[in-house]
Design a protein around this motif. Structure first.
Motif, PDB file in Angstrom:
ATOM      1  N   CYS A 213      72.272 148.440 169.607  1.00 19.30           N
ATOM      2  CA  CYS A 213      71.868 147.237 168.484  1.00 19.30           C
ATOM      3  C   CYS A 213      71.477 148.023 167.441  1.00 19.30           C
ATOM      4  O   CYS A 213      70.391 147.968 167.098  1.00 19.30           O
ATOM      5  CB  CYS A 213      70.828 146.275 169.222  1.00 19.30           C
ATOM      6  N   CYS A 214      72.383 148.637 166.800  1.00 14.49           N
ATOM      7  CA  CYS A 214      71.848 149.646 165.990  1.00 14.49           C
ATOM      8  C   CYS A 214      71.548 149.169 164.474  1.00 14.49           C
ATOM      9  O   CYS A 214      71.143 149.988 163.849  1.00 14.49           O
ATOM     10  CB  CYS A 214      73.161 151.007 165.767  1.00 14.49           C
ATOM     11  N   GLY A 215      72.033 147.706 164.122  1.00 17.97           N
ATOM     12  CA  GLY A 215      71.676 147.315 162.944  1.00 17.97           C
ATOM     13  C   GLY A 215      72.170 148.264 161.740  1.00 17.97           C
ATOM     14  O   GLY A 215      73.345 148.560 161.946  1.00 17.97           O
ATOM     15  N   SER A 216      71.301 148.675 160.890  1.00 18.08           N
ATOM     16  CA  SER A 216      71.980 149.539 159.704  1.00 18.08           C
ATOM     17  C   SER A 216      71.747 151.130 160.176  1.00 18.08           C
ATOM     18  O   SER A 216      72.125 151.729 159.175  1.00 18.08           O
ATOM     19  CB  SER A 216      70.979 149.384 158.573  1.00 18.08           C
ATOM     20  N   GLY A 217      71.426 151.311 161.318  1.00 19.14           N
ATOM     21  CA  GLY A 217      71.645 152.789 161.885  1.00 19.14           C
ATOM     22  C   GLY A 217      70.364 153.617 161.608  1.00 19.14           C
ATOM     23  O   GLY A 217      70.318 154.860 161.981  1.00 19.14           O
ATOM     24  N   GLY A 218      69.120 152.886 161.511  1.00 16.00           N
ATOM     25  CA  GLY A 218      67.915 153.520 161.288  1.00 16.00           C
ATOM     26  C   GLY A 218      67.490 154.452 162.208  1.00 16.00           C
ATOM     27  O   GLY A 218      66.869 155.469 162.048  1.00 16.00           O
ATOM     28  N   MET A 219      67.992 153.894 163.735  1.00 18.95           N
ATOM     29  CA  MET A 219      67.187 155.051 164.636  1.00 18.95           C
ATOM     30  C   MET A 219      67.938 155.964 164.903  1.00 18.95           C
ATOM     31  O   MET A 219      67.540 157.018 165.291  1.00 18.95           O
ATOM     32  CB  MET A 219      66.863 153.923 165.953  1.00 18.95           C
ATOM     33  N   LEU A 220      69.261 155.887 164.730  1.00 13.51           N
ATOM     34  CA  LEU A 220      69.961 157.109 164.810  1.00 13.51           C
ATOM     35  C   LEU A 220      69.763 158.150 163.556  1.00 13.51           C
ATOM     36  O   LEU A 220      69.630 159.361 163.979  1.00 13.51           O
ATOM     37  CB  LEU A 220      71.503 156.766 164.693  1.00 13.51           C
ATOM     38  N   ILE A 221      69.404 157.466 162.550  1.00 15.89           N
ATOM     39  CA  ILE A 221      69.177 158.420 161.621  1.00 15.89           C
ATOM     40  C   ILE A 221      67.849 159.274 161.563  1.00 15.89           C
ATOM     41  O   ILE A 221      67.697 160.390 161.519  1.00 15.89           O
ATOM     42  CB  ILE A 221      69.040 157.827 159.873  1.00 15.89           C
ATOM     43  N   ALA A 222      66.958 158.516 162.364  1.00 13.94           N
ATOM     44  CA  ALA A 222      65.623 159.066 162.760  1.00 13.94           C
ATOM     45  C   ALA A 222      65.832 160.172 163.664  1.00 13.94           C
ATOM     46  O   ALA A 222      65.164 161.152 163.666  1.00 13.94           O
ATOM     47  CB  ALA A 222      64.674 157.879 163.019  1.00 13.94           C
ATOM     48  N   ALA A 223      66.587 159.932 164.563  1.00 12.34           N
ATOM     49  CA  ALA A 223      66.892 160.727 165.646  1.00 12.34           C
ATOM     50  C   ALA A 223      67.560 162.136 165.060  1.00 12.34           C
ATOM     51  O   ALA A 223      67.232 163.416 165.363  1.00 12.34           O
ATOM     52  CB  ALA A 223      67.966 160.281 166.566  1.00 12.34           C
ATOM     53  N   LYS A 224      68.389 161.827 164.209  1.00 17.12           N
ATOM     54  CA  LYS A 224      68.954 163.047 163.303  1.00 17.12           C
ATOM     55  C   LYS A 224      67.970 164.001 162.751  1.00 17.12           C
ATOM     56  O   LYS A 224      67.946 164.915 162.732  1.00 17.12           O
ATOM     57  CB  LYS A 224      70.236 162.543 162.319  1.00 17.12           C
ATOM     58  N   GLU A 225      67.015 163.220 162.175  1.00 18.52           N
ATOM     59  CA  GLU A 225      65.762 163.763 161.068  1.00 18.52           C
ATOM     60  C   GLU A 225      65.138 164.471 162.199  1.00 18.52           C
ATOM     61  O   GLU A 225      64.329 165.584 161.864  1.00 18.52           O
ATOM     62  CB  GLU A 225      65.041 162.861 160.278  1.00 18.52           C
ATOM     63  N   TYR A 226      64.796 164.009 163.398  1.00 12.33           N
ATOM     64  CA  TYR A 226      63.843 164.568 164.278  1.00 12.33           C
ATOM     65  C   TYR A 226      64.500 166.137 164.750  1.00 12.33           C
ATOM     66  O   TYR A 226      63.843 167.226 164.920  1.00 12.33           O
ATOM     67  CB  TYR A 226      63.618 163.869 165.524  1.00 12.33           C
ATOM     68  N   ILE A 227      65.797 165.744 165.049  1.00 13.32           N
ATOM     69  CA  ILE A 227      66.458 167.129 165.280  1.00 13.32           C
ATOM     70  C   ILE A 227      66.388 168.110 164.238  1.00 13.32           C
ATOM     71  O   ILE A 227      66.206 169.197 164.528  1.00 13.32           O
ATOM     72  CB  ILE A 227      67.972 166.627 165.691  1.00 13.32           C
ATOM     73  N   ASP A 228      66.695 167.728 163.180  1.00 14.67           N
ATOM     74  CA  ASP A 228      66.426 168.649 161.735  1.00 14.67           C
ATOM     75  C   ASP A 228      65.074 169.169 161.767  1.00 14.67           C
ATOM     76  O   ASP A 228      64.812 170.510 161.508  1.00 14.67           O
ATOM     77  CB  ASP A 228      66.667 167.863 160.779  1.00 14.67           C
ATOM     78  N   GLU A 229      64.058 168.633 161.991  1.00 13.72           N
ATOM     79  CA  GLU A 229      62.589 168.894 162.016  1.00 13.72           C
ATOM     80  C   GLU A 229      62.281 169.860 163.169  1.00 13.72           C
ATOM     81  O   GLU A 229      61.524 170.682 163.021  1.00 13.72           O
ATOM     82  CB  GLU A 229      61.516 167.714 161.934  1.00 13.72           C
ATOM     83  N   HIS A 230      62.986 170.147 164.254  1.00 13.33           N
ATOM     84  CA  HIS A 230      62.727 170.980 165.264  1.00 13.33           C
ATOM     85  C   HIS A 230      63.793 171.930 165.377  1.00 13.33           C
ATOM     86  O   HIS A 230      64.089 172.573 166.312  1.00 13.33           O
ATOM     87  CB  HIS A 230      62.602 170.042 166.433  1.00 13.33           C
ATOM     88  N   GLY A 231      64.518 172.252 164.218  1.00 15.26           N
ATOM     89  CA  GLY A 231      65.202 173.612 164.004  1.00 15.26           C
ATOM     90  C   GLY A 231      66.682 173.386 164.225  1.00 15.26           C
ATOM     91  O   GLY A 231      67.452 174.525 164.355  1.00 15.26           O
ATOM     92  N   GLU A 232      67.278 172.481 164.537  1.00 16.58           N
ATOM     93  CA  GLU A 232      68.746 172.072 164.844  1.00 16.58           C
ATOM     94  C   GLU A 232      69.316 171.255 163.469  1.00 16.58           C
ATOM     95  O   GLU A 232      68.606 170.598 162.860  1.00 16.58           O
ATOM     96  CB  GLU A 232      68.984 171.476 166.150  1.00 16.58           C
ATOM     97  N   ASP A 233      70.684 171.346 163.472  1.00 14.23           N
ATOM     98  CA  ASP A 233      71.492 170.581 162.370  1.00 14.23           C
ATOM     99  C   ASP A 233      71.824 169.366 162.903  1.00 14.23           C
ATOM    100  O   ASP A 233      72.644 169.178 163.710  1.00 14.23           O
ATOM    101  CB  ASP A 233      72.669 171.647 162.037  1.00 14.23           C
TER     102      ASP A 233
END
Length: 828
Positions: A213-233
């Motif tokens: 139920c992704c709505g505007s995609g905020g949770m997926l973007i947050a997952a992407k940012e968490y991955i960024d913050e922990h050293g991956e692209d």
């Protein structure tokens, strides 16, 4: 100068203002998103177009030949760019879109979609000719929108930092959710809740991440940012989602693309009725599922097909809903969503979902579904959230964490860590929030506290407890959180003897001992012994108003606060050079990741040992500072210290030029350091103006005084010389002129001050400002805890300082006095 985040946010907000009015944000939001996407595609295309033309001319072609060559779509598609046909380019719209503007905008979006296979279906939901209310948006408004978007250029080279557009897009989504009120919850989950859920599941690049139920995609973007913050692209993350609302699905697709994510698989359809992530005729499985499904919507459809069967897609039905179904048409689809998640979770995969509290205890079919989930040891944690966090509902919600089983031989068994098997962690976090004006918020310290409780999976007084399945079975699978973790504060104690005779009970003081000890306060500094069970306030504390200064001036308390401040200063001195070392390291994303880890670990190690603040508060300070400064760090990596200062300067000038802005340019942190004397001079002139206004107002008679002749009488008693009035008026005119001149010169003074900085001076200033930002967070936490101490002593004063006997004596004395007055007046 680079386009700053603040500038772009203001630009987007003003774009919304053009359409705002009688229209609700939920009705026009797609037009702003569509226009932003159109402008972005056009500008990136133009950037590539100019490069192709230049390359061709350098190769010997004429300009006309080079331009003809640059019209070949392969120059763009082979380099990962969108091909934009002529009628979709923004210069064309600026020049040609004057009548039937909505049709031309639709054709422009359609042209981009038709010429780029990856955008198939994405833009068709945006219709600029659709009626909003009773009429279409007039050409004049749409023309204003085009002209407004033509004022900024959205090329990568224009941005303050690389992900500026994605950050601004997130801002705009949040603004629309706020404006849309209850409807905002349909496409937006508050970012603090999303961050909490992502921190609980800890996605990595190896995980397939799904939001049904992704709505505007905020949770997926947050997952992407968490991955960024922990050293991956994070741009390479495997992201999947499905959204029922076509317009919101389009917004989510654009959200991905504007964040640099080109491989997300987002589907547009009802997830319960028609799941679209199918591979090889089977439901696709995922490693991490993050979602906030709509609360308690209808389950299924009760309409009948011509043959009499239910008109509902039965695909994979038995597989997806193996623990049972709620009655068709009932407003209880919550656990049906949850069962769908379980059905598409890979072995050992995890789910974090927001659901209403009703799913924890409702009976009937839902009780049976809960029983199946619990007995299969799929439920790992139940987390109660505070009320009023979400748009559209003030009721509290919960987060359920589930872990899929794994196959072992012929059997499926629990995949939880051994210590967690057969158990469920309950976390009651409904008191962990910051009270906002319209909504409550989770602060970084609350996220740290909840995440730590889950990671450690243990009992924490007043927060969490571990409950075995046998206990849940005995309670008929009721998961009501308060049944297992009651965090209600104890009732305010009242000592009858102390109310009657005075004195503060030592037992009540002892109950607050941890708070006092943490802050270095010895209660004996404010109390004296009355007897074995009670204290009295010291004689020097003769009034309630003496308590606060007495506590704040306490030597032990001041020493503990000083120790914390010294530890902070020592930490900052040791680690702040690593911040400046980020300058110019845009291509080294690991540098930012390493810095974040170093700051978090070292800050916690340094300050937790002082004991004034608990570990969650300490981690909350540095996490809050990180989120507050993240975009400054990105700007530093892209453009150096001068680039950050330039961005701040641009933001100040933008606020100065924007008459509707609520931000005062004079309050910006940069102004305080560069133009302190200038601002002091302005304040002095403002004060002088206010004083003269007051004097003239006091000297002028009111209309009522003039009417009854009172003004003449007053003039005779306190004559004001006409020359004095004239002098005041002249002085006021002079001050107003000086004030206006200084205000008009503000921008030039700021520009001169900023332009006079070299890189080293800019770096020193940047560190000073960041230091003060973090220091302010530290001081806020210290002050909040000190306030609790003062409140405790003031409560004891209010309860016990004046005894019941004293109140009765005063009452009796007042009664006697009243009798005397009545007797003197002859009434008795």
């Amino acid at each position: 100068m680079p386009l700053t985040l603040q500038q772009l946010e203001r630009h987007l907000f003003k774009a919304a203002d053009i359409l705002r009015g009688k229209m609700d944000a939920s009705e026009f939001k797609e037009y702003i998103f569509g226009m932003l996407f159109l402008k972005r595609c056009s500008d990136v295309f133009e950037e590539r177009y100019e490069q192709v033309v230049a390359d061709q001319m350098n190769a010997g072609k004429s300009r006309s030949e080079a331009c003809a060559t640059a019209e070949n779509p392969n120059w763009y598609k082979l380099h990962g760019n969108f091909w934009v046909p002529v009628h979709s380019r923004f210069w064309y719209l600026l020049n040609e879109a004057h009548i039937n503007v909505g049709d031309l905008l639709n054709k422009a979006l359609g042209g981009i979609e038709e010429n780029n296979a990856s955008l198939e279906g994405v833009l068709e939901h945006i219709d600029f000719t659709r009626k909003v209310g009773q009429s279409k948006i007039p050409d004049q408004k749409l023309r204003q929108l085009i002209t407004h978007f033509g004022e900024v250029r959205l090329r990568n080279s224009d941005f303050e930092f690389p992900d500026l557009l994605g950050a601004a897009y997130e801002y705009l989504i949040a603004e629309f959710a706020d404006s849309a009120g209850k409807k905002g919850g349909e496409f937006y989950t508050p970012r603090s809740v999303v961050r909490l859920m992502v921190h609980l599941l800890k996605p990595t690049l190896a995980h397939d991440v799904y939001d049904p139920c992704c709505g505007s995609g905020g949770m997926l973007i947050a997952a992407k940012e968490y991955i960024d913050e922990h050293g991956e692209d994070g741009r390479k993350a495997n992201l999947f989602g499905q959204e029922f609302n076509g317009t919101v699905w389009s917004i989510a697709q654009m959200n991905m693309l504007l964040h640099g994510i080109s491989n997300a698989w987002l589907e547009n359809e009802d997830t319960l009725a028609d799941p679209r992530h199918i591979e090889g005729g089977e439901l696709r499985r995922f490693d991490r599922i993050l979602t906030n499904p709509p609360f308690s919507i209808n389950w299924g459809h009760t309409e009948k097909s011509p043959d009499g069967s239910l008109a509902w897609n039965p695909t994979f039905r038995e597989e997806r809903f193996r623990f049972g179904e709620v009655p068709l048409g009932s407003k209880k689809a919550d656990l049906m969503f949850l069962q769908h998640m379980l059905a598409v979770t890979r072995d050992e995969g995890m789910i974090a979902t927001v659901l209403p509290h009703g799913v924890l205890f409702r009976g009937g079919e839902e009780r049976g579904i809960r029983a199946g989930i619990i007995e299969n040891d799929l439920l790992e944690a139940v987390i109660g959230l505070p009320a009023n966090l979400f748009y559209g509902t003030g009721i509290p919600a919960c987060i359920l964490i589930l872990r899929q089983q794994k196959q072992e031989g012929a059997n499926r068994i629990s995949a939880k860590p051994v210590a967690r098997q057969g158990k469920v962690l309950f976390i009651n976090a409904d008191r962990e929030y910051f009270e906002g004006r319209a909504q409550n918020h989770l602060l970084p310290e609350h996220i740290e506290k909840i995440t730590t409780a889950f990671d450690e999976f243990r009992r924490i007084d007043g927060l969490s407890d571990v409950v075995d399945i046998a206990t849940l079975r005995a309670n008929d699978y009721n998961l009501n959180i308060r049944r297992y973790v009651d965090n209600a504060p104890p009732p305010e104690p009242h000592d009858v003897r102390a109310h009657l005779l005075g004195g503060v009970p030592k037992a009540e003081v002892a109950a607050k001992a941890p708070l006092f000890a943490a802050h270095g306060l010895d209660p004996h500094d404010l109390f004296v012994e009355r007897d074995a069970q009670y204290f009295d306030f010291r004689d020097e504390l003769s009034r309630r108003a003496d308590l606060k200064p007495g506590i704040e001036g306490n030597a032990g308390l001041q020493a503990r606060e000083a120790a914390l401040r010294e530890a902070f200063e020592s930490w900052w001195h040791g680690h702040s050079p690593r911040i400046i070392a980020l300058a110019g390291k845009l291509d080294n994303s690991a540098a930012l990741v390493e810095l974040r880890g170093e700051l978090l670990a070292s800050f916690s190690q340094t300050l937790e040992g002082i004991g004034l603040l608990d570990p969650f508060q300490v981690r909350g300070i540095v996490a809050g500072f990180w989120y507050q400064s993240k975009y400054d760090f990105l700007g530093l990596m892209a453009r150096g210290s001068r680039g950050v200062i330039d961005a701040w300067r641009t933001g100040i000038i933008t606020a100065l030029e924007d008459k509707a802005s609520k931000q005062s340019p004079l309050e910006h942190k940069l102004v305080k350091f560069l133009l302190g004397d200038f601002v002091a001079g302005l304040a002095e002139l403002e004060a002088k103006k206010a004083e003269l206004d007051s004097q003239l107002k006091a000297a002028a008679p009111t209309e009522s005084e003039e009417a009854d002749g009172q003004a003449d009488a007053d003039d005779e008693e306190n004559p004001i010389d006409e020359a004095q009035l004239k002098a005041w008026k002249a002085e006021l005119a002079k001050v107003k002129k000086q004030l206006k001149t200084r205000q008009e010169n503000f921008a030039s003074h700021l520009n001169k001050a900023v332009d006079g900085l070299d890189e080293a001076q800019a770096a020193e200033l940047l560190l000073t400002i960041l230091h003060n930002d973090m220091q302010a967070i530290v001081e806020r936490y210290i002050a909040a805890q000190r306030k609790q101490i003062v409140a405790a002593f003031e409560s004891w004063w209010d309860k016990y300082r004046v005894t019941l006997n004293e109140i009765e004596q005063k009452r009796d004395a007042a009664a006697v006095a009243l009798q005397g007055f009545l007797k003197g007046l002859g009434y008795v």
